[in-house]
Design a protein around this motif. Structure first.
Motif, PDB file in Angstrom:
ATOM      1  N   ARG A 157      -9.716  15.720  -9.974  1.00 38.53           N
ATOM      2  CA  ARG A 157      -9.421  14.566  -8.954  1.00 38.53           C
ATOM      3  C   ARG A 157      -8.520  15.115  -9.141  1.00 38.53           C
ATOM      4  O   ARG A 157      -7.951  13.839  -8.000  1.00 38.53           O
ATOM      5  N   ARG A 158      -7.436  14.931 -10.080  1.00 34.86           N
ATOM      6  CA  ARG A 158      -5.729  15.054  -9.899  1.00 34.86           C
ATOM      7  C   ARG A 158      -5.890  16.415  -8.815  1.00 34.86           C
ATOM      8  O   ARG A 158      -4.393  15.906  -8.008  1.00 34.86           O
ATOM      9  N   VAL A 159      -6.302  17.396  -8.896  1.00 35.97           N
ATOM     10  CA  VAL A 159      -5.641  18.658  -8.418  1.00 35.97           C
ATOM     11  C   VAL A 159      -6.039  18.742  -6.909  1.00 35.97           C
ATOM     12  O   VAL A 159      -5.503  19.089  -6.172  1.00 35.97           O
ATOM     13  N   LEU A 160      -6.965  17.829  -6.842  1.00 36.00           N
ATOM     14  CA  LEU A 160      -7.261  17.216  -5.542  1.00 36.00           C
ATOM     15  C   LEU A 160      -5.741  16.592  -4.605  1.00 36.00           C
ATOM     16  O   LEU A 160      -6.421  16.605  -2.796  1.00 36.00           O
ATOM     17  N   TRP A 161      -5.560  16.183  -4.799  1.00 33.65           N
ATOM     18  CA  TRP A 161      -4.220  14.968  -4.802  1.00 33.65           C
ATOM     19  C   TRP A 161      -3.683  15.719  -3.982  1.00 33.65           C
ATOM     20  O   TRP A 161      -2.761  15.327  -3.209  1.00 33.65           O
TER      21      TRP A 161
END
Length: 171
Positions: A96-100
């Motif tokens: 979830r964090r990487v996609l931001w």
């Protein structure tokens, strides 16, 4: 404001996911795998799908692909399976964090994940008495991080297309 448009993506087809993993496996079967800097395509594809589709590609598929690579490489049974399982686990943890992040920062995360997988495989090999292959093997992780934008573009391409063509629709 973001510089890049955010696409509304279609659901990923399980057949396309399986096809991409098969192609990655076939790329790993080619004899160029012994050259310096050629990344582990199965690991890179597993990272991509674990980040983008963690409910469809998880630790079980990573373990299975690792066993296939162990048999192909004639390495210690479970060496790649352990590395791929940890790789998938950590990719799912941070998905979830990487996609931001923008693509460059995503590539740094991929570099760290690929480096971790390589280190796990190296430690297992060294524990059973294998020789140290040299520091240049870590170039694979760097090349995988450099390839990350292309892999992302390629594997998301089927999800970006419209289900039906409509010239008046902005999406």
């Amino acid at each position: 404001m973001s510089q890049h448009p955010h696409y509304i993506l279609l659901p990923a087809s399980p057949l396309f996911i399986a096809f991409s993993l098969l192609i990655a496996f076939l790329l790993n079967l080619l004899p160029w795998g012994q050259w310096v800097g050629i990344p582990d395509f199965v690991a890179l594809t597993l990272v991509f799908w674990s980040i983008h589709q963690p409910r469809k590609v998880g630790i079980g598929i990573a373990f299975f692909m690792g066993l296939l690579m162990d048999v192909h490489d004639a390495s210690l049974l479970g060496e790649n399976a352990l590395a791929y399982t940890l790789l998938s686990y950590f990719a799912i943890m941070i998905h979830r964090r990487v996609l931001w992040f923008p693509m460059g920062v995503q590539a740094l995360h991929v570099f760290a994940l690929m480096l971790l997988a390589q280190l796990v495989g190296l430690v297992v090999r060294l524990m059973v008495g294998g020789p140290f292959p040299g520091w240049l093997i870590f170039a694979e992780s760097l090349v995988a991080a450099i390839l990350w934008p292309f892999v992302t573009w390629l594997l998301l391409a089927p999800q970006r297309r419209a289900t039906d063509k409509d010239d008046t629709r902005p999406i």
